[in-house]
Design a protein around this motif. Structure first.
Motif, PDB file in Angstrom:
ATOM      1  N   ASP A 119       0.812  -1.227   0.000  1.00 23.08           N
ATOM      2  CA  ASP A 119       0.000   0.000   0.000  1.00 23.08           C
ATOM      3  C   ASP A 119       0.846   1.279   0.000  1.00 23.08           C
ATOM      4  N   ALA A 120       2.102   1.174  -0.449  1.00 25.60           N
ATOM      5  CA  ALA A 120       2.900   2.377  -0.654  1.00 25.60           C
ATOM      6  C   ALA A 120       2.244   3.221  -1.738  1.00 25.60           C
ATOM      7  N   VAL A 121       2.254   4.526  -1.576  1.00 28.77           N
ATOM      8  CA  VAL A 121       1.542   5.419  -2.498  1.00 28.77           C
ATOM      9  C   VAL A 121       2.501   6.154  -3.434  1.00 28.77           C
ATOM     10  N   PHE A 122       3.529   6.788  -2.892  1.00 32.22           N
ATOM     11  CA  PHE A 122       4.434   7.573  -3.733  1.00 32.22           C
ATOM     12  C   PHE A 122       5.683   7.946  -2.951  1.00 32.22           C
ATOM     13  N   CYS A 123       6.680   8.384  -3.696  1.00 31.34           N
ATOM     14  CA  CYS A 123       7.827   9.102  -3.128  1.00 31.34           C
ATOM     15  C   CYS A 123       8.133  10.255  -4.062  1.00 31.34           C
ATOM     16  N   HIS A 124       8.205  11.445  -3.529  1.00 33.32           N
ATOM     17  CA  HIS A 124       8.468  12.632  -4.346  1.00 33.32           C
ATOM     18  C   HIS A 124       9.842  12.502  -5.014  1.00 33.32           C
ATOM     19  N   PRO A 125       9.964  12.964  -6.269  1.00 29.08           N
ATOM     20  CA  PRO A 125      11.270  12.883  -6.941  1.00 29.08           C
ATOM     21  C   PRO A 125      12.408  13.558  -6.171  1.00 29.08           C
ATOM     22  N   ALA A 126      12.079  14.588  -5.387  1.00 30.02           N
ATOM     23  CA  ALA A 126      13.114  15.273  -4.603  1.00 30.02           C
ATOM     24  C   ALA A 126      13.426  14.546  -3.298  1.00 30.02           C
ATOM     25  N   ARG A 127      12.705  13.447  -3.029  1.00 26.17           N
ATOM     26  CA  ARG A 127      12.987  12.563  -1.886  1.00 26.17           C
ATOM     27  C   ARG A 127      12.825  13.245  -0.525  1.00 26.17           C
ATOM     28  N   PHE A 128      11.890  14.183  -0.454  1.00 22.35           N
ATOM     29  CA  PHE A 128      11.670  14.821   0.846  1.00 22.35           C
ATOM     30  C   PHE A 128      10.373  14.366   1.504  1.00 22.35           C
ATOM     31  N   ILE A 129       9.503  13.687   0.758  1.00 19.41           N
ATOM     32  CA  ILE A 129       8.254  13.220   1.337  1.00 19.41           C
ATOM     33  C   ILE A 129       7.790  11.980   0.574  1.00 19.41           C
ATOM     34  N   ALA A 130       7.150  11.055   1.306  1.00 24.85           N
ATOM     35  CA  ALA A 130       6.588   9.845   0.713  1.00 24.85           C
ATOM     36  C   ALA A 130       5.317   9.501   1.461  1.00 24.85           C
ATOM     37  N   GLY A 131       4.533   8.600   0.869  1.00 25.70           N
ATOM     38  CA  GLY A 131       3.250   8.275   1.484  1.00 25.70           C
ATOM     39  C   GLY A 131       2.915   6.804   1.398  1.00 25.70           C
ATOM     40  N   ALA A 132       2.053   6.370   2.313  1.00 21.53           N
ATOM     41  CA  ALA A 132       1.485   5.018   2.313  1.00 21.53           C
ATOM     42  C   ALA A 132       0.066   5.125   2.842  1.00 21.53           C
ATOM     43  N   LYS A 133      -0.715   4.055   2.632  1.00 24.04           N
ATOM     44  CA  LYS A 133      -2.120   4.123   3.021  1.00 24.04           C
ATOM     45  C   LYS A 133      -2.341   3.854   4.506  1.00 24.04           C
ATOM     46  N   SER A 134      -1.364   3.258   5.184  1.00 23.15           N
ATOM     47  CA  SER A 134      -1.552   2.912   6.597  1.00 23.15           C
ATOM     48  C   SER A 134      -0.374   3.368   7.438  1.00 23.15           C
ATOM     49  N   LYS A 135      -0.628   3.503   8.724  1.00 24.09           N
ATOM     50  CA  LYS A 135       0.424   3.920   9.653  1.00 24.09           C
ATOM     51  C   LYS A 135       1.505   2.851   9.762  1.00 24.09           C
ATOM     52  N   ASP A 136       1.082   1.571   9.811  1.00 25.28           N
ATOM     53  CA  ASP A 136       2.064   0.490   9.913  1.00 25.28           C
ATOM     54  C   ASP A 136       3.029   0.516   8.734  1.00 25.28           C
ATOM     55  N   SER A 137       2.487   0.761   7.539  1.00 26.44           N
ATOM     56  CA  SER A 137       3.333   0.764   6.351  1.00 26.44           C
ATOM     57  C   SER A 137       4.286   1.949   6.342  1.00 26.44           C
ATOM     58  N   ILE A 138       3.811   3.116   6.770  1.00 25.93           N
ATOM     59  CA  ILE A 138       4.692   4.278   6.765  1.00 25.93           C
ATOM     60  C   ILE A 138       5.806   4.114   7.788  1.00 25.93           C
ATOM     61  N   LEU A 139       5.523   3.418   8.891  1.00 26.62           N
ATOM     62  CA  LEU A 139       6.565   3.159   9.889  1.00 26.62           C
ATOM     63  C   LEU A 139       7.618   2.193   9.337  1.00 26.62           C
ATOM     64  N   ILE A 140       7.171   1.224   8.538  1.00 27.69           N
ATOM     65  CA  ILE A 140       8.136   0.315   7.902  1.00 27.69           C
ATOM     66  C   ILE A 140       8.992   1.102   6.905  1.00 27.69           C
ATOM     67  N   MET A 141       8.363   2.016   6.153  1.00 25.87           N
ATOM     68  CA  MET A 141       9.117   2.837   5.218  1.00 25.87           C
ATOM     69  C   MET A 141      10.133   3.691   5.951  1.00 25.87           C
ATOM     70  N   ALA A 142       9.763   4.207   7.112  1.00 29.09           N
ATOM     71  CA  ALA A 142      10.700   4.998   7.915  1.00 29.09           C
ATOM     72  C   ALA A 142      11.908   4.178   8.340  1.00 29.09           C
ATOM     73  N   GLN A 143      11.656   2.931   8.747  1.00 29.40           N
ATOM     74  CA  GLN A 143      12.758   2.045   9.157  1.00 29.40           C
ATOM     75  C   GLN A 143      13.660   1.732   7.974  1.00 29.40           C
ATOM     76  N   LEU A 144      13.044   1.473   6.816  1.00 30.51           N
ATOM     77  CA  LEU A 144      13.842   1.192   5.622  1.00 30.51           C
ATOM     78  C   LEU A 144      14.695   2.397   5.227  1.00 30.51           C
ATOM     79  N   ALA A 145      14.099   3.574   5.304  1.00 27.94           N
ATOM     80  CA  ALA A 145      14.847   4.794   4.963  1.00 27.94           C
ATOM     81  C   ALA A 145      15.995   5.012   5.930  1.00 27.94           C
ATOM     82  N   LEU A 146      15.758   4.720   7.188  1.00 24.99           N
ATOM     83  CA  LEU A 146      16.806   4.890   8.209  1.00 24.99           C
ATOM     84  C   LEU A 146      17.969   3.944   7.956  1.00 24.99           C
ATOM     85  N   GLN A 147      17.654   2.701   7.548  1.00 25.72           N
ATOM     86  CA  GLN A 147      18.694   1.694   7.340  1.00 25.72           C
ATOM     87  C   GLN A 147      19.429   1.893   6.022  1.00 25.72           C
ATOM     88  N   ASN A 148      18.826   2.635   5.107  1.00 24.87           N
ATOM     89  CA  ASN A 148      19.393   2.763   3.765  1.00 24.87           C
ATOM     90  C   ASN A 148      20.769   3.427   3.796  1.00 24.87           C
TER      91      ASN A 148
END
Length: 288
Positions: free
Chosen positions: A259-288
Protein backbone atom coordinates in the motif's frame (compact mmCIF):
# COMPACT_ATOMS: atom_id res chain seq x y z
CA UNK A 1 -15.06 57.45 13.95
CA UNK A 2 -12.74 59.13 11.45
CA UNK A 3 -9.37 57.60 10.57
CA UNK A 4 -7.00 59.98 8.83
CA UNK A 5 -3.98 59.31 6.66
CA UNK A 6 -2.23 61.09 3.81
CA UNK A 7 -3.42 61.25 0.24
CA UNK A 8 -1.19 60.56 -2.75
CA UNK A 9 1.07 57.54 -3.11
CA UNK A 10 0.42 55.01 -0.35
CA UNK A 11 2.70 52.32 1.03
CA UNK A 12 2.30 49.11 2.98
CA UNK A 13 2.73 50.77 6.38
CA UNK A 14 -0.17 53.23 6.10
CA UNK A 15 -2.35 50.67 4.29
CA UNK A 16 -1.79 48.05 6.98
CA UNK A 17 -2.30 50.62 9.75
CA UNK A 18 -5.70 51.51 8.29
CA UNK A 19 -6.53 47.83 7.70
CA UNK A 20 -5.87 47.08 11.38
CA UNK A 21 -8.00 49.96 12.60
CA UNK A 22 -10.82 48.97 10.25
CA UNK A 23 -10.92 45.58 11.96
CA UNK A 24 -11.69 47.33 15.24
CA UNK A 25 -13.83 50.13 13.80
CA UNK A 26 -15.49 48.60 10.71
CA UNK A 27 -17.84 51.56 10.26
CA UNK A 28 -15.09 54.17 10.45
CA UNK A 29 -14.68 56.56 7.56
CA UNK A 30 -11.24 57.01 6.02
CA UNK A 31 -10.05 60.57 5.37
CA UNK A 32 -7.03 60.93 3.10
CA UNK A 33 -5.50 64.38 3.25
CA UNK A 34 -2.45 66.35 4.34
CA UNK A 35 -4.47 69.37 5.38
CA UNK A 36 -3.87 69.92 9.13
CA UNK A 37 -7.37 71.31 9.63
CA UNK A 38 -8.96 68.22 8.10
CA UNK A 39 -6.69 65.84 10.02
CA UNK A 40 -7.53 67.62 13.29
CA UNK A 41 -11.11 66.41 12.97
CA UNK A 42 -9.99 62.77 12.82
CA UNK A 43 -10.05 60.48 15.85
CA UNK A 44 -6.88 58.64 14.82
CA UNK A 45 -4.30 59.86 12.30
CA UNK A 46 -1.63 57.55 10.88
CA UNK A 47 1.52 58.21 8.84
CA UNK A 48 0.97 61.95 8.60
CA UNK A 49 0.53 65.01 10.83
CA UNK A 50 3.53 64.43 13.16
CA UNK A 51 1.30 62.86 15.78
CA UNK A 52 1.62 59.67 17.81
CA UNK A 53 1.25 57.39 14.79
CA UNK A 54 3.41 59.31 12.33
CA UNK A 55 6.99 58.04 12.17
CA UNK A 56 8.23 60.83 9.86
CA UNK A 57 9.88 62.76 12.67
CA UNK A 58 13.33 63.04 14.16
CA UNK A 59 12.03 61.49 17.38
CA UNK A 60 11.55 57.99 16.01
CA UNK A 61 10.42 55.23 18.33
CA UNK A 62 12.56 52.09 18.26
CA UNK A 63 11.92 48.48 19.18
CA UNK A 64 14.22 46.68 21.59
CA UNK A 65 16.00 45.10 18.61
CA UNK A 66 16.82 48.55 17.24
CA UNK A 67 14.31 48.50 14.37
CA UNK A 68 12.34 51.76 14.14
CA UNK A 69 8.56 51.72 14.10
CA UNK A 70 6.57 52.91 11.11
CA UNK A 71 2.85 53.59 11.29
CA UNK A 72 1.92 49.91 10.88
CA UNK A 73 4.09 48.90 13.82
CA UNK A 74 2.90 51.76 16.02
CA UNK A 75 -0.74 50.84 15.42
CA UNK A 76 -0.02 47.14 16.00
CA UNK A 77 1.83 47.98 19.20
CA UNK A 78 -1.17 49.83 20.64
CA UNK A 79 -4.10 48.07 18.96
CA UNK A 80 -2.79 44.58 18.23
CA UNK A 81 -4.70 42.97 21.10
CA UNK A 82 -7.94 44.57 19.92
CA UNK A 83 -7.33 43.42 16.35
CA UNK A 84 -6.78 39.87 17.59
CA UNK A 85 -10.02 40.05 19.56
CA UNK A 86 -11.88 40.64 16.29
CA UNK A 87 -10.29 37.49 14.86
CA UNK A 88 -11.60 35.25 17.66
CA UNK A 89 -8.01 34.69 18.67
CA UNK A 90 -8.96 34.03 22.27
CA UNK A 91 -6.57 35.47 24.79
CA UNK A 92 -4.43 37.90 22.79
CA UNK A 93 -1.20 36.80 24.42
CA UNK A 94 1.96 38.84 24.28
CA UNK A 95 3.57 35.88 22.48
CA UNK A 96 1.07 36.08 19.62
CA UNK A 97 1.27 39.86 19.39
CA UNK A 98 5.06 39.65 19.24
CA UNK A 99 4.96 36.86 16.64
CA UNK A 100 2.79 38.89 14.25
CA UNK A 101 5.10 41.87 14.73
CA UNK A 102 8.21 39.82 14.00
CA UNK A 103 6.83 37.89 11.04
CA UNK A 104 4.84 40.54 9.23
CA UNK A 105 4.92 44.05 10.66
CA UNK A 106 8.66 44.49 11.20
CA UNK A 107 9.42 43.84 7.55
CA UNK A 108 6.89 46.45 6.48
CA UNK A 109 8.22 48.96 9.01
CA UNK A 110 11.82 48.36 7.99
CA UNK A 111 11.16 49.03 4.32
CA UNK A 112 9.20 52.21 5.03
CA UNK A 113 12.02 53.45 7.26
CA UNK A 114 14.67 52.62 4.66
CA UNK A 115 16.24 49.91 6.80
CA UNK A 116 17.79 46.94 5.00
CA UNK A 117 16.94 43.59 6.54
CA UNK A 118 18.04 40.18 5.34
CA UNK A 119 15.38 38.37 7.32
CA UNK A 120 12.63 36.86 5.15
CA UNK A 121 12.70 38.48 1.73
CA UNK A 122 8.98 37.66 1.37
CA UNK A 123 8.20 40.58 3.64
CA UNK A 124 9.56 42.99 1.06
CA UNK A 125 7.24 41.43 -1.52
CA UNK A 126 4.28 42.37 0.66
CA UNK A 127 5.32 46.01 0.51
CA UNK A 128 5.88 45.84 -3.23
CA UNK A 129 2.46 44.25 -3.78
CA UNK A 130 0.76 46.97 -1.75
CA UNK A 131 2.64 49.60 -3.73
CA UNK A 132 1.36 48.02 -6.92
CA UNK A 133 -2.17 49.16 -6.08
CA UNK A 134 -1.16 52.78 -6.70
CA UNK A 135 -2.42 54.10 -10.04
CA UNK A 136 0.32 54.23 -12.64
CA UNK A 137 1.73 57.61 -13.63
CA UNK A 138 -0.33 57.76 -16.82
CA UNK A 139 -3.54 56.43 -15.26
CA UNK A 140 -6.64 58.45 -14.44
CA UNK A 141 -7.84 55.90 -11.90
CA UNK A 142 -9.22 57.17 -8.59
CA UNK A 143 -6.44 56.98 -5.99
CA UNK A 144 -8.95 56.70 -3.14
CA UNK A 145 -10.56 53.65 -4.74
CA UNK A 146 -7.07 52.21 -5.22
CA UNK A 147 -6.29 52.82 -1.55
CA UNK A 148 -9.51 51.06 -0.50
CA UNK A 149 -8.58 48.06 -2.64
CA UNK A 150 -5.12 47.98 -1.04
CA UNK A 151 -6.67 48.07 2.45
CA UNK A 152 -8.91 45.12 1.57
CA UNK A 153 -5.88 43.21 0.30
CA UNK A 154 -3.86 44.04 3.43
CA UNK A 155 -6.78 43.00 5.63
CA UNK A 156 -6.76 39.52 4.11
CA UNK A 157 -2.98 39.23 4.53
CA UNK A 158 -3.25 40.29 8.17
CA UNK A 159 -6.14 37.90 8.85
CA UNK A 160 -4.25 35.00 7.26
CA UNK A 161 -1.10 35.81 9.26
CA UNK A 162 -3.03 35.88 12.52
CA UNK A 163 -4.68 32.53 11.77
CA UNK A 164 -1.32 31.04 10.82
CA UNK A 165 0.36 32.21 14.03
CA UNK A 166 -2.52 30.98 16.20
CA UNK A 167 -2.24 27.57 14.53
CA UNK A 168 1.54 27.46 14.90
CA UNK A 169 1.47 28.36 18.59
CA UNK A 170 -1.34 25.89 19.27
CA UNK A 171 0.78 23.12 17.74
CA UNK A 172 3.79 23.62 20.01
CA UNK A 173 2.44 21.38 22.80
CA UNK A 174 1.52 18.62 20.33
CA UNK A 175 5.03 18.61 18.89
CA UNK A 176 6.60 18.77 22.35
CA UNK A 177 4.57 15.79 23.56
CA UNK A 178 5.43 13.75 20.47
CA UNK A 179 9.10 14.66 20.85
CA UNK A 180 9.16 13.70 24.53
CA UNK A 181 7.47 10.32 23.91
CA UNK A 182 9.47 9.16 20.89
CA UNK A 183 9.90 5.40 20.54
CA UNK A 184 12.84 5.99 18.21
CA UNK A 185 15.03 9.04 18.54
CA UNK A 186 15.10 9.45 14.75
CA UNK A 187 11.30 9.63 14.32
CA UNK A 188 8.80 12.26 15.38
CA UNK A 189 5.34 10.65 15.11
CA UNK A 190 2.40 13.04 15.15
CA UNK A 191 -1.12 11.77 15.74
CA UNK A 192 -2.47 14.64 13.64
CA UNK A 193 -0.76 16.90 11.16
CA UNK A 194 0.26 20.29 12.54
CA UNK A 195 3.04 22.82 11.86
CA UNK A 196 6.10 21.13 13.32
CA UNK A 197 9.30 22.52 11.83
CA UNK A 198 10.03 25.54 14.03
CA UNK A 199 8.99 23.80 17.24
CA UNK A 200 11.12 20.77 16.42
CA UNK A 201 14.19 22.89 15.68
CA UNK A 202 13.79 24.64 19.02
CA UNK A 203 13.60 21.29 20.84
CA UNK A 204 15.90 19.01 18.88
CA UNK A 205 19.17 20.76 19.56
CA UNK A 206 21.10 17.50 19.12
CA UNK A 207 19.54 17.12 15.63
CA UNK A 208 18.44 13.55 16.31
CA UNK A 209 15.11 13.55 14.47
CA UNK A 210 15.46 12.65 10.81
CA UNK A 211 11.86 11.98 9.77
CA UNK A 212 8.43 13.27 10.79
CA UNK A 213 5.46 10.92 10.37
CA UNK A 214 1.85 12.11 10.32
CA UNK A 215 -1.60 11.37 8.87
CA UNK A 216 -2.91 13.52 6.05
CA UNK A 217 -6.48 14.76 5.62
CA UNK A 218 -7.43 11.78 3.46
CA UNK A 219 -6.53 9.28 6.17
CA UNK A 220 -3.30 8.15 4.54
CA UNK A 221 0.12 8.65 6.14
CA UNK A 222 3.18 10.65 5.20
CA UNK A 223 6.87 10.57 6.06
CA UNK A 224 8.70 13.87 5.62
CA UNK A 225 12.40 14.56 6.00
CA UNK A 226 13.72 17.08 8.51
CA UNK A 227 15.86 19.74 6.79
CA UNK A 228 19.39 20.49 7.93
CA UNK A 229 18.38 24.08 8.57
CA UNK A 230 15.01 25.72 8.99
CA UNK A 231 13.74 26.69 5.55
CA UNK A 232 16.41 24.67 3.74
CA UNK A 233 15.68 22.05 1.08
CA UNK A 234 18.69 19.96 2.13
CA UNK A 235 17.66 17.06 4.36
CA UNK A 236 19.43 15.64 7.37
CA UNK A 237 18.85 12.26 5.70
CA UNK A 238 16.99 12.15 2.37
CA UNK A 239 14.67 9.29 1.55
CA UNK A 240 16.39 6.49 -0.44
CA UNK A 241 17.50 7.45 -3.93
CA UNK A 242 15.91 4.37 -5.51
CA UNK A 243 12.48 5.50 -4.27
CA UNK A 244 12.61 8.84 -6.07
CA UNK A 245 9.61 9.53 -8.31
CA UNK A 246 8.10 6.06 -7.95
CA UNK A 247 4.40 5.52 -7.24
CA UNK A 248 1.89 2.80 -6.43
CA UNK A 249 2.72 -0.75 -7.48
CA UNK A 250 6.17 0.21 -8.77
CA UNK A 251 7.17 1.65 -5.41
CA UNK A 252 5.37 -1.11 -3.51
CA UNK A 253 7.16 -3.86 -5.41
CA UNK A 254 10.51 -2.18 -4.90
CA UNK A 255 10.24 -1.91 -1.13
CA UNK A 256 7.84 -4.77 -0.37
CA UNK A 257 4.98 -2.61 0.89
CA UNK A 258 1.74 -3.19 -1.10
CA UNK A 259 0.00 0.00 0.00
CA UNK A 260 2.90 2.38 -0.65
CA UNK A 261 1.54 5.42 -2.50
CA UNK A 262 4.43 7.57 -3.73
CA UNK A 263 7.83 9.10 -3.13
CA UNK A 264 8.47 12.63 -4.35
CA UNK A 265 11.27 12.88 -6.94
CA UNK A 266 13.11 15.27 -4.60
CA UNK A 267 12.99 12.56 -1.89
CA UNK A 268 11.67 14.82 0.85
CA UNK A 269 8.25 13.22 1.34
CA UNK A 270 6.59 9.85 0.71
CA UNK A 271 3.25 8.27 1.48
CA UNK A 272 1.48 5.02 2.31
CA UNK A 273 -2.12 4.12 3.02
CA UNK A 274 -1.55 2.91 6.60
CA UNK A 275 0.42 3.92 9.65
CA UNK A 276 2.06 0.49 9.91
CA UNK A 277 3.33 0.76 6.35
CA UNK A 278 4.69 4.28 6.77
CA UNK A 279 6.57 3.16 9.89
CA UNK A 280 8.14 0.31 7.90
CA UNK A 281 9.12 2.84 5.22
CA UNK A 282 10.70 5.00 7.92
CA UNK A 283 12.76 2.05 9.16
CA UNK A 284 13.84 1.19 5.62
CA UNK A 285 14.85 4.79 4.96
CA UNK A 286 16.81 4.89 8.21
CA UNK A 287 18.69 1.69 7.34
CA UNK A 288 19.39 2.76 3.76
Amino acid sequence: MLIGTHHGTFHADDVFAVAMLKQIYPNADIVRSRDPEILRRCDIVVDVGHGKYDHHTNEKVYRENGLPYASAGLIWRDFGAQVLATQEAGDASDILIKAIDERLIQGIDAIDNGVEIEKDAKLKTVSELIGGFNPTWHSHADEHAAFAAAVAFATQILTNQIKSEIARLAAVELVASAYEHRLYKEFLILETFCPWSESLFNMDLAKEVLYVIFPDKSGQYRIQVVPKQLGSFEARKPLPEQWAGKEGDELGSLIGIPDAVFCHPARFIAGAKSKDSILIMAQLALQN
